[in-house]
Design an enzyme around this catalytic site. Structure first.
Site, PDB file in Angstrom:
ATOM      1  N   GLY A 108      15.953  13.200 -14.029  1.00  0.00           N
ATOM      2  CA  GLY A 108      17.059  12.523 -14.713  1.00  0.00           C
ATOM      3  C   GLY A 108      17.007  11.030 -14.410  1.00  0.00           C
ATOM      4  CG  HIS A 127      11.973 -16.028 -35.277  1.00  0.00           C
ATOM      5  ND1 HIS A 127      11.446 -14.752 -35.346  1.00  0.00           N
ATOM      6  CD2 HIS A 127      10.933 -16.888 -35.338  1.00  0.00           C
ATOM      7  CE1 HIS A 127      10.130 -14.850 -35.475  1.00  0.00           C
ATOM      8  NE2 HIS A 127       9.791 -16.124 -35.467  1.00  0.00           N
TER       9      HIS A 127
END
Ligand code: FAD
Ligand code: NAD
Length: 463
Positions: free
Chosen positions: A185, A442
């Site tokens: 997990g 960007h």
């Protein structure tokens, strides 16, 4: 013996308790916080922070190693080494800085901190056994239980010697040659990957049919691939049945058994609420299995007794505990607050990292929604290419009828930093058009979120 009185008593100084304490103090409530070990709780002392510090050490070491061979960047490094005690001391320094900071914040909010273990005498009175053998009695109008959780122990693999919990794994003085991790997990994968990068030969034994069974296979796919690249052995559908002579016995569903050599066995099969010694038998609280049952104001079934954090159930995450701590302080100050969150983002700090906010595709379907699911891969993202990490994607789950975003999931290097944005979109009720219409800077990996929204609307630009 000293007697104290206060308006608010907080039992436990983890992220739930210390946030409740600070906020109650800020709101002018006379507050006492009792802590049995160190303020900061599991998260700051033996959980979130030290584990992320050791993951960072492991990542840096692996990076240095990568440059010992041929690489596209033309960088060369010779024989990197890691001195684990030095790394652990650095990690301890980070922990000390943060726990010291929390103590300072509690002081600033005028919260009185009492060191010791609190036991309920009744719904308004608590006895605190101090480490110096003395005891205090505290009477409070309102009591907040924030005692957290502890590692689950397997009866046939009790903690001690070479069988360790996450706390032991975060305090080793040498990198184990062979590490067997029982439970694939959150903790097993985060620490298993870290120790693999530090040089251990790691085997993960997971009883479900894949690691991180909490998430869907698409989301965990890039992590599974990376486990393979790192040379980590993963045994799924398998259970450890015992250990002896430096090895563990593992059985699979078909009844086949094998022995795996292990210098250390890290057991990470879950955590359970911590209420031992708290004197809950002196109260009349409704329980939800071993968890304390609370309503949306963190109120238990007894008037004046509240509970927050891991002791109240899943998901056992620090930011959920903190959010509950803030709400309960507001409630006690007479504010009209209650739990109205749309999502609790979860992050698994694996390599690559996984983020999940809101509903997974199958959850949305099970909730009766007709959905659009779109996923944009980092291999089509410029920033990911410049960072040599094109594995993973961002995925959006939205309602088909009105395009309301129900869930955002992602898997990718460093993607944890985008979790806040995903949560914000869901809390603010964003639609696909809102995300598609937001200018994303960007070049960033975040552009993949906008592209996933474009794709869901049927017009991806860069694919
Ligand atoms: P805790 O942090 O457990 O604090 C409870 C405090 O109560 C403890 O300090 C304890 O000493 C004290 N206490 C208990 N009983 C008494 C008593 N009778 N009297 C006085 N004091 C008492 N979560 C995340 O969100 N992100 C992560 O990256 C993350 N990583 C983790 C990594 C590891 C290895 C582990 C073990 C956990 C991690 N978690 C993470 C989970 C996170 O630590 C918990 O969700 C969080 O600490 C819960 O906060 P809490 O306030 O409920 O309890
Ligand atoms: P977990 O619930 O995440 O994983 C336990 C795993 O062990 C599961 O996959 C389960 O199928 C497996 N398992 C159970 N019994 C087993 C057995 N006998 N043999 C083999 N596998 C077995 O638990 P954890 O990793 O111990 O972490 C506990 C909690 O701590 C998490 O649920 C989470 O709430 C919190 N945590 C959060 C973070 C984070 O937010 N990044 C990190 C670490 C821990």
């Amino acid at each position: 013996m000293t007697d104290h009185r206060c308006k608010v008593l907080v039992i436990g100084g983890g992220p739930g308790g210390y946030v409740a304490g600070i906020r109650a103090g800020q709101l002018g409530l006379d507050t006492i916080l009792v802590e049995a070990a160190r303020v900061g709780g599991t998260c700051l002392n033996v959980g979130c922070i030290p584990s992320k510090a050791m993951i960072h050490v492991a990542e840096q070491f692996e990076l240095a190693h990568r440059f010992t061979g041929n690489n596209a960047l033309g960088i060369s490094v010779s024989s990197p080494k890691v001195d684990l005690p030095t790394a652990m001391a650095w990690k301890d320094g980070v922990v000390d800085k943060l726990t010291g900071g929390v103590s300072g914040l509690l002081r600033k909010a005028k919260v009185r901190v009492v060191e010791g273990t609190a036991t309920f005498k009744d719904g308004k009175t608590v006895q605190v056994a101090r480490s110096d053998g003395e005891s205090d009695t505290i009477t409070a109008e309102n009591i907040i239980i924030a005692t957290g959780s502890e590692s689950v122990e397997l009866p046939f693999l009790p903690f001690g010697d070479d069988v360790i919990s996450s706390t032991g794994a975060l305090a080793l003085d040498a990198v184990p040659g062979k590490l067997c991790v029982v439970g694939g997990g959150y903790i097993g994968l985060e620490l298993g990957i870290a120790y693999s990068k530090l040089g251990s030969a790691v085997t993960i034994v997971e009883m479900a049919d894949r690691v991180l069974p909490l998430y869907d296979a698409e989301l965990t796919g890039p992590v599974t691939k990376r486990l393979d690249e790192l040379g980590i052995t993963v045994l799924t559908g398998a259970k450890v049945t015992g250990a002896r002579d430096g090895s563990v016995e593992v059985g699979d569903a078909a009844g086949a058994n094998q022995r795996i050599a292990a210098d250390k066995i890290l057991v990470t099969v879950g955590r359970r609420p911590f209420t031992r010694g708290l004197g809950l038998e002196n109260l009349a609280l409704d329980m939800d299995r071993a968890f304390i049952k609370v309503d949306d104001r963190c109120q238990t079934s007894m008037r004046g007794v509240y509970a927050i954090g891991d002791v109240t159930g899943e998901p056992m995450l620090a930011h959920r505990a903190m959010a509950q701590g803030e709400i309960v302080a507001g409630v006690l100050a007479g504010k009209n607050e209650s739990w109205d969150k749309r999502c609790i983002p979860a992050i698994c700090f694996t390599d690559p990292e996984i983020v999940s906010a809101g509903l997974l595709p199958e959850d949305a379907k099970a909730a009766g929604f007709e959905t659009i699911v779109a996923n944009f891969p980092f291999r089509a993202n410029g920033r990911a290419m410049t960072m040599e990490r094109e594995d993973g994607f961002i995925r959006i789950v939205a309602r088909k009828d009105n395009h309301l975003v129900l869930g955002i999931q992602a898997v990718g290097a460093g993607i944890s930093e985008m979790a806040a944005g995903f949560g914000l979109a869901i809390e603010m009720g964003a639609c696909l058009e809102d995300i598609a219409g937001t200018i994303h800077s960007h070049p960033t990996r975040g552009e993949a979120l906008q592209e996933a929204a474009f794709k869901a609307l049927g017009h991806a630009l860069h694919m």
